[in-house]
Design a protein around this motif. Sequence first.
Motif, PDB file in Angstrom:
ATOM      1  N   TRP A 192      -2.382   6.778   9.789  1.00  0.00           N
ATOM      2  CA  TRP A 192      -3.713   6.425   9.568  1.00  0.00           C
ATOM      3  C   TRP A 192      -4.576   6.723   8.949  1.00  0.00           C
ATOM      4  O   TRP A 192      -4.460   8.530   9.292  1.00  0.00           O
ATOM      5  CB  TRP A 192      -4.121   5.821  11.197  1.00  0.00           C
ATOM      6  CG  TRP A 192      -4.761   4.255  11.311  1.00  0.00           C
ATOM      7  CD1 TRP A 192      -4.358   3.232  10.612  1.00  0.00           C
ATOM      8  CD2 TRP A 192      -6.583   4.399  11.066  1.00  0.00           C
ATOM      9  NE1 TRP A 192      -5.829   2.527  10.681  1.00  0.00           N
ATOM     10  CE2 TRP A 192      -6.915   3.599  10.869  1.00  0.00           C
ATOM     11  CE3 TRP A 192      -6.930   5.659  10.900  1.00  0.00           C
ATOM     12  CZ2 TRP A 192      -8.010   3.456  10.556  1.00  0.00           C
ATOM     13  CZ3 TRP A 192      -8.343   5.579  11.024  1.00  0.00           C
ATOM     14  CH2 TRP A 192      -9.091   3.822  11.102  1.00  0.00           C
ATOM     15  N   SER A 207      -9.229   5.867   6.933  1.00  0.00           N
ATOM     16  CA  SER A 207      -9.771   5.158   6.611  1.00  0.00           C
ATOM     17  C   SER A 207      -9.557   4.320   4.580  1.00  0.00           C
ATOM     18  O   SER A 207      -8.921   5.378   4.123  1.00  0.00           O
ATOM     19  CB  SER A 207     -10.985   5.355   6.132  1.00  0.00           C
ATOM     20  OG  SER A 207     -10.846   6.329   5.446  1.00  0.00           O
ATOM     21  N   ARG A 208      -9.239   3.023   5.363  1.00  0.00           N
ATOM     22  CA  ARG A 208      -9.071   2.404   3.636  1.00  0.00           C
ATOM     23  C   ARG A 208      -9.396   3.197   2.837  1.00  0.00           C
ATOM     24  O   ARG A 208      -8.791   3.662   2.201  1.00  0.00           O
ATOM     25  CB  ARG A 208      -8.785   1.081   4.135  1.00  0.00           C
ATOM     26  CG  ARG A 208      -8.444   0.802   2.140  1.00  0.00           C
ATOM     27  CD  ARG A 208      -8.591  -1.681   3.253  1.00  0.00           C
ATOM     28  NE  ARG A 208      -7.228  -0.800   3.636  1.00  0.00           N
ATOM     29  CZ  ARG A 208      -6.915  -2.773   3.508  1.00  0.00           C
ATOM     30  NH1 ARG A 208      -6.943  -2.907   2.759  1.00  0.00           N
ATOM     31  NH2 ARG A 208      -5.694  -1.914   3.790  1.00  0.00           N
ATOM     32  N   ASP A 209     -10.416   3.171   2.942  1.00  0.00           N
ATOM     33  CA  ASP A 209     -11.277   3.956   1.828  1.00  0.00           C
ATOM     34  C   ASP A 209     -11.095   5.131   1.054  1.00  0.00           C
ATOM     35  O   ASP A 209     -10.333   5.016   0.135  1.00  0.00           O
ATOM     36  CB  ASP A 209     -13.078   4.115   1.757  1.00  0.00           C
ATOM     37  CG  ASP A 209     -13.311   2.462   2.027  1.00  0.00           C
ATOM     38  OD1 ASP A 209     -12.759   1.377   1.552  1.00  0.00           O
ATOM     39  OD2 ASP A 209     -14.362   2.450   2.271  1.00  0.00           O
ATOM     40  N   TYR A 210     -10.566   6.059   2.468  1.00  0.00           N
ATOM     41  CA  TYR A 210     -10.076   7.520   1.510  1.00  0.00           C
ATOM     42  C   TYR A 210      -9.153   7.322   1.180  1.00  0.00           C
ATOM     43  O   TYR A 210      -8.174   8.230   0.792  1.00  0.00           O
ATOM     44  CB  TYR A 210      -9.655   8.676   2.848  1.00  0.00           C
ATOM     45  CG  TYR A 210      -9.835   9.909   3.020  1.00  0.00           C
ATOM     46  CD1 TYR A 210     -10.790  10.545   3.001  1.00  0.00           C
ATOM     47  CD2 TYR A 210      -8.490  10.192   2.982  1.00  0.00           C
ATOM     48  CE1 TYR A 210     -10.268  11.759   1.545  1.00  0.00           C
ATOM     49  CE2 TYR A 210      -8.288  11.107   3.099  1.00  0.00           C
ATOM     50  CZ  TYR A 210      -8.848  12.481   2.563  1.00  0.00           C
ATOM     51  OH  TYR A 210      -8.624  13.865   2.818  1.00  0.00           O
ATOM     52  N   LEU A 211      -7.780   6.726   2.079  1.00  0.00           N
ATOM     53  CA  LEU A 211      -6.877   7.027   1.201  1.00  0.00           C
ATOM     54  C   LEU A 211      -6.646   5.723  -0.550  1.00  0.00           C
ATOM     55  O   LEU A 211      -5.819   5.609  -1.330  1.00  0.00           O
ATOM     56  CB  LEU A 211      -5.807   5.368   2.169  1.00  0.00           C
ATOM     57  CG  LEU A 211      -5.566   5.978   3.603  1.00  0.00           C
ATOM     58  CD1 LEU A 211      -4.670   5.739   4.389  1.00  0.00           C
ATOM     59  CD2 LEU A 211      -4.986   7.752   3.916  1.00  0.00           C
ATOM     60  N   GLU A 212      -7.467   5.096  -0.444  1.00  0.00           N
ATOM     61  CA  GLU A 212      -7.520   4.573  -1.534  1.00  0.00           C
ATOM     62  C   GLU A 212      -8.100   5.483  -3.185  1.00  0.00           C
ATOM     63  O   GLU A 212      -7.164   6.118  -3.540  1.00  0.00           O
ATOM     64  CB  GLU A 212      -8.024   3.363  -2.054  1.00  0.00           C
ATOM     65  CG  GLU A 212      -7.949   1.993  -1.273  1.00  0.00           C
ATOM     66  CD  GLU A 212      -8.599   0.546  -1.010  1.00  0.00           C
ATOM     67  OE1 GLU A 212      -9.455   1.296  -1.653  1.00  0.00           O
ATOM     68  OE2 GLU A 212      -7.882   0.170  -0.602  1.00  0.00           O
ATOM     69  N   SER A 227      -4.730   7.933  -3.272  1.00  0.00           N
ATOM     70  CA  SER A 227      -4.140   6.835  -4.649  1.00  0.00           C
ATOM     71  C   SER A 227      -5.249   6.814  -5.977  1.00  0.00           C
ATOM     72  O   SER A 227      -3.842   7.588  -6.839  1.00  0.00           O
ATOM     73  CB  SER A 227      -4.254   5.159  -4.578  1.00  0.00           C
ATOM     74  OG  SER A 227      -3.326   5.219  -3.302  1.00  0.00           O
ATOM     75  N   ARG A 269       2.292   5.433   0.608  1.00  0.00           N
ATOM     76  CA  ARG A 269       2.221   5.762   2.226  1.00  0.00           C
ATOM     77  C   ARG A 269       1.557   7.074   1.491  1.00  0.00           C
ATOM     78  O   ARG A 269       1.581   7.471   0.248  1.00  0.00           O
ATOM     79  CB  ARG A 269       4.500   6.352   2.396  1.00  0.00           C
ATOM     80  CG  ARG A 269       4.430   4.884   2.448  1.00  0.00           C
ATOM     81  CD  ARG A 269       5.679   4.378   2.899  1.00  0.00           C
ATOM     82  NE  ARG A 269       5.227   5.969   4.895  1.00  0.00           N
ATOM     83  CZ  ARG A 269       6.311   5.426   5.626  1.00  0.00           C
ATOM     84  NH1 ARG A 269       7.378   5.061   5.487  1.00  0.00           N
ATOM     85  NH2 ARG A 269       6.178   6.227   7.029  1.00  0.00           N
ATOM     86  N   TYR A 270       1.177   8.238   2.781  1.00  0.00           N
ATOM     87  CA  TYR A 270       0.373   9.500   2.641  1.00  0.00           C
ATOM     88  C   TYR A 270       0.535  10.492   3.629  1.00  0.00           C
ATOM     89  O   TYR A 270       1.495  10.425   4.365  1.00  0.00           O
ATOM     90  CB  TYR A 270      -1.603   9.312   2.645  1.00  0.00           C
ATOM     91  CG  TYR A 270      -1.404   7.851   1.360  1.00  0.00           C
ATOM     92  CD1 TYR A 270      -2.409   8.061   0.195  1.00  0.00           C
ATOM     93  CD2 TYR A 270      -1.961   6.257   1.734  1.00  0.00           C
ATOM     94  CE1 TYR A 270      -2.638   7.246  -0.267  1.00  0.00           C
ATOM     95  CE2 TYR A 270      -2.411   5.570   1.414  1.00  0.00           C
ATOM     96  CZ  TYR A 270      -2.849   5.652  -0.335  1.00  0.00           C
ATOM     97  OH  TYR A 270      -3.004   5.343  -0.963  1.00  0.00           O
ATOM     98  N   MET A 294       1.352  -0.847  -0.009  1.00  0.00           N
ATOM     99  CA  MET A 294       0.074  -0.252  -0.227  1.00  0.00           C
ATOM    100  C   MET A 294       0.794   1.305   0.307  1.00  0.00           C
ATOM    101  O   MET A 294       1.900   1.011   0.905  1.00  0.00           O
ATOM    102  CB  MET A 294      -0.879   0.094   1.449  1.00  0.00           C
ATOM    103  CG  MET A 294      -1.737   0.921   1.230  1.00  0.00           C
ATOM    104  SD  MET A 294      -2.785   0.970   2.307  1.00  0.00           S
ATOM    105  CE  MET A 294      -4.708   1.637   1.648  1.00  0.00           C
TER     106      MET A 294
END
Length: 105
Positions: free
Chosen positions: A90, A92-97, A100, A3-4, A1
Amino acid sequence: MARYSLVLSTCPSDAAESIALALLKKRLCACVNIIPKVLSLYHWKGNIERESESLLLMKTEEAKKEVLLEALREVHPYDVPELVVLPIEWGSRDYLEWISESVNL
């Protein structure tokens, strides 16, 4: 995944939206929040300056930070634009995706 990062920059209030749009159009960040009327006190050329500015909060992938800095320098009116990069530890997965997807189309 990936990094942000959360990237911070201040700018004149009348330039904030055009800077944000230029960076978004290049897909260097997924989102730019503009916080108006930030009071900044800082040293500049031997004086203490006081300015009302806008604060830009940009969300992007860490890998985009160098290109983002160069693009910011192209559109920013300051001689030395602020660019501070904070890691997003950290989210939320949806937000980080979504970040991207937004920066990699």
